[in-house]
Each structure stands twice: as C-alpha cells, then as structure tokens.
Motif scaffolding. Sequence first.
Motif, PDB file in Angstrom:
ATOM      1  N   GLY A   1       0.799  -1.218   0.000  1.00 52.10           N
ATOM      2  CA  GLY A   1       0.000   0.000   0.000  1.00 52.10           C
ATOM      3  C   GLY A   1       0.827   1.261   0.000  1.00 52.10           C
ATOM      4  O   GLY A   1       0.303   2.362  -0.180  1.00 52.10           O
ATOM      5  N   HIS A   2       2.147   1.115   0.183  1.00 55.04           N
ATOM      6  CA  HIS A   2       3.015   2.292   0.228  1.00 55.04           C
ATOM      7  C   HIS A   2       3.720   2.542  -1.106  1.00 55.04           C
ATOM      8  O   HIS A   2       4.125   3.664  -1.393  1.00 55.04           O
ATOM      9  CB  HIS A   2       4.066   2.140   1.329  1.00 55.04           C
ATOM     10  CG  HIS A   2       3.483   1.909   2.689  1.00 55.04           C
ATOM     11  ND1 HIS A   2       2.661   2.829   3.315  1.00 55.04           N
ATOM     12  CD2 HIS A   2       3.584   0.854   3.541  1.00 55.04           C
ATOM     13  CE1 HIS A   2       2.293   2.359   4.487  1.00 55.04           C
ATOM     14  NE2 HIS A   2       2.836   1.167   4.650  1.00 55.04           N
ATOM     15  N   ALA A   3       3.903   1.501  -1.893  1.00 50.94           N
ATOM     16  CA  ALA A   3       4.716   1.614  -3.101  1.00 50.94           C
ATOM     17  C   ALA A   3       3.870   2.040  -4.304  1.00 50.94           C
ATOM     18  O   ALA A   3       2.704   1.671  -4.435  1.00 50.94           O
ATOM     19  CB  ALA A   3       5.410   0.288  -3.397  1.00 50.94           C
ATOM     20  N   MET A   4       4.486   2.829  -5.189  1.00 52.89           N
ATOM     21  CA  MET A   4       3.922   3.106  -6.506  1.00 52.89           C
ATOM     22  C   MET A   4       4.359   1.967  -7.424  1.00 52.89           C
ATOM     23  O   MET A   4       5.545   1.588  -7.433  1.00 52.89           O
ATOM     24  CB  MET A   4       4.445   4.438  -7.063  1.00 52.89           C
ATOM     25  CG  MET A   4       4.084   5.650  -6.245  1.00 52.89           C
ATOM     26  SD  MET A   4       4.678   7.193  -7.012  1.00 52.89           S
ATOM     27  CE  MET A   4       6.456   7.026  -6.777  1.00 52.89           C
ATOM     28  N   GLU A   5       3.417   1.410  -8.174  1.00 53.87           N
ATOM     29  CA  GLU A   5       3.728   0.298  -9.068  1.00 53.87           C
ATOM     30  C   GLU A   5       3.143   0.585 -10.448  1.00 53.87           C
ATOM     31  O   GLU A   5       1.967   0.929 -10.579  1.00 53.87           O
ATOM     32  CB  GLU A   5       3.166  -1.012  -8.524  1.00 53.87           C
ATOM     33  CG  GLU A   5       3.775  -1.417  -7.189  1.00 53.87           C
ATOM     34  CD  GLU A   5       3.128  -2.647  -6.586  1.00 53.87           C
ATOM     35  OE1 GLU A   5       3.716  -3.209  -5.650  1.00 53.87           O
ATOM     36  OE2 GLU A   5       2.030  -3.044  -7.042  1.00 53.87           O
TER      37      GLU A   5
END
Length: 497
Positions: free
Chosen positions: A373-377
């Motif tokens: 939920g924290h990472a941009m993918e």
Amino acid sequence: MKSQKSAQTLSFLRHGAPVALRNVPPDRTLLEVLRDDLHLTATKEGCGEGDCGACTVVLGEAVNGKLTYKAINSCIRLAHSVAGMAVYTAEDIVSDKGELHPAQEAMVQCHGSQCGFCTPGFVMSLFGMYQNSQGGQGISRENAQADLSGNLCRCTGYRPIFEAAEKMAELPLPEGCAVDEGATFKALKSLRPQGDPTYLRPTTLAALLQARAQHPKAQVVAGCTDVGLWVTKQHKRFAQVLDVTATRELQRVETYPHHIAIGAAVSLTDAFAALVKERPQLLTFSRRFAGLPVRNSGTLGGNVANGSPIGDSMPLLIALGASVVLMRWQKNKNGGAMAHRELRLEDLYTGYRTHVMRSDELLAWIKVPRPTGHAMEKIYKISKRFDDDISAVCLAIQMTVKGGVVQQVSIGAGGVAATPVRARKTEASLLGQAWTADTVMAAQAALRAEFQPISDMRASAAYRHTVLGNLLQRFWLESQGTTAINLESLSTLEVLS
C-alpha cells in the motif's frame, strides 16, 4: 526427428459424444486432428502461431463440480493436452435442424462477416463469451473488445462484430443448440485417458517430478503457446512430451500473509486475475498480454520458464520482487522425496533462453509479494499494435517515496537484453535520492546506459534506447499527477470520437 506414433487413445467429447483416436503423435496439434483426422474444416488455419484467431475453438472442462469454457488457439495446442475435455467447434453449435446458435445468428444479423475466413474463430470466441455470461447477459462493447482481442479481421473494422457480441442476449437459443451441462459433465467423468510414455501428463506433483527425473530429454509443455510455434513454424518434432497442466497441486493460486503462490499449471488468465485482484491497476496490462485464447492456454509458469527476453510477465514480476520455486525428485533410502530450492526470478536466467534449472528440475511455483500500500507500481508495454502484440520494450517499476526521498525501488525491463533483466544500476542511482526532475533525468541516462538493445523486426536499437528512458520520465510525470498521456487513459469511445 520423426514423430513417434502414440499407442495412447486420445479421448475427448465432441458434440456431446466421445471421440477416441489412436496413433496420434505426441507433437500433433489439435487443429491437425480436427481438420485432417476428423475432417472438421470449419476451423481454419490462418497464421499457425496463435495470432489471428481463425483456428479458435472452445474447451469445456469440469472444474470444481461445474463446466468452465475457454476459447483457445487450436493451431498451437497439442492434441493430447485436451484429453478428458469437451471440444466445441463452429460445426458443433448448430442444431441438428440447421438452426444457428445466437453467436452465429448475431453475426449474420449484424453483418459481422465479409470474406468469412476469420468468422468461425470469431463465432467460437463469441460462443465462449455466451457460455460464460449465462446466455450473453451483460456483454458490453468494452468487454467484447477485451475478449475478442485474440481474433483479427481485415474486412469489417470490428464494429459489426462488437454489435453481434452485444446482440447475442436478445436472440432465442434453439433447443438443439443448448449445451446439456449435466450430461456433458457426466460424460467427461466417464472418459479415462490411458497412460503412455510418449505423452506424459501426470496428475500429482510427485508423479510429475518422478517423470521429469526418468525422462530428462522429454519436451516440457504447459499451455503450448510457445512450443506450439516450434512445431508449426520451426517444424521441430518431439518423440516425448511431459505436460505439467494436469498436476493438481500446480493448478492452484494459494494466498499467504505476505505473498501469493501461483502454480506452474495456472493459466495466464487465472494468474493475472489473481494479480489484478490485489493490484487493480494491472487490469489493462493483463488484457494486453497477448489475446484471450493465448492467455487461456498459456501459463504464467511456462512464460517465466521459457525466459524470452520479450516476455511481458517477467519485467513485472521482477519489479514486484517475485521468486521462483524449483523442484525435483531426490532419491533416498526410502525411495525418494520431493526437493526444492527458491531463488529470485531475475537470477533464474543465464543467457538467451537459458537458465539455471537442472535437467531433472521443474519450475513449480511463482511467489509474488503482496502489495504493502506504500509503493507506486506501474508497468509500461510498448508495441506496434495496442492489443494482441509482443512488446518492443516493457518496463515495470515499483518505488516507495517517503519524505520526498526514494526509499525503495526495483525496476524490471524486457526487450533490451538477452534475458528479462533487473535494472540494478538505475536502481542504485535512484535509491536515497530526492524524487525530483533532476534525479529522474540522471536516472534516465543511467537506464539508457545500462542496456544495449538490438534492432529487430519490432524496433530499432535506437528506438528502444530512447523509449526506455522516456518511460521513466512518464513514470515521473504520472507520480506528479499528470494524466491522459497515454492510450490506456482513454476509453474506446473516446478514441473513436
């Protein structure tokens, strides 16, 4: 090498009745069996490589107590892989009185056929949609476009075919056209494929690994979407085939607290569904991975094990931090046991279509970390056609930025080296840096310098070199809230208007 004739009886259902064929070589395609052995010539051969969809048929399979339907390319599917299934062709869905199925009648009423060569394939894709939507209910132009992406037509411009997909639900289903699912399910259970050493299709993981140990030279197949091309285009012959798709343990997607495990026999369709469930932003990409018939046959495990430098799943999985589980049968004083080892996906490959797997090993599982939920993918696929095409360049990025600083980054790339690769030098240039335009500009230079792509039919080296850096710039712009900078942000209706 000359094909071996198999003593195994190939048994499947057609039009509700069992079909039993003997002496079918292990490398014979389903299309060859349909056209040459059974003389069902409505099913056409167009490209012979799973691109055009003229050869599309629908497979019916008993799964968890009910029938499931999948449109597949018969031109690259090995015939023995459909043992124990129901096979539907354009000749099987007409009633005995000659009444047309709604998938066929809708094509007639909407003028969806011109030269007609592609029509049987479109009809069968429509039939698959009809069966999976309880009589064509709720089919929209958007999902018709997605599900028909594996069928190409040079005549109609597709509009009347999409209209036919939407119209099916309005048309009556003649009594003789309905699939008797109860009878079909019962008939499928009565089929008993016989064992044979030329086409091995074990149903348990232990049996599969033992077969691999005993027959290290057998050609391993899953969905045949690549090996099928070796047969049709390179004219390779295989005296013995080992098929992983019937292995029950490997047909599952298992969910754990920190990762999901995708078995090597899970189709691309189902594997992407599992990934999209946790990462909805991957939906468009999942639909751009080949066409639906290829995704219905091919497996994620097969795509990864094959290791093509232009395989689209690997850059994504590398960026997500996926690992692979390799398994083999290890003899011991008690007879033997299953042994395994795990490694990062990017460490699987040693060169062009070469890997670290031993001759007695198989890729059994792909483990994908669950999103935090924290990472941009983000993943970008660049190809000449938007749908149903192989990438010239594929770039996947996972990045975590906290306090304006890059805390974590992993980048997977395809089409720029001999293998799918991880951009470690570019990651190093980003890690710990402020997430700014200047940092991105420096990282673009690092990314372009890290790889030396080649020129081929899909793109020149210079084009790939330029696009590779541009995609990192696109990622930066999107992270800053810029929208509508690529076709994925537009709907079909917006494009047409």
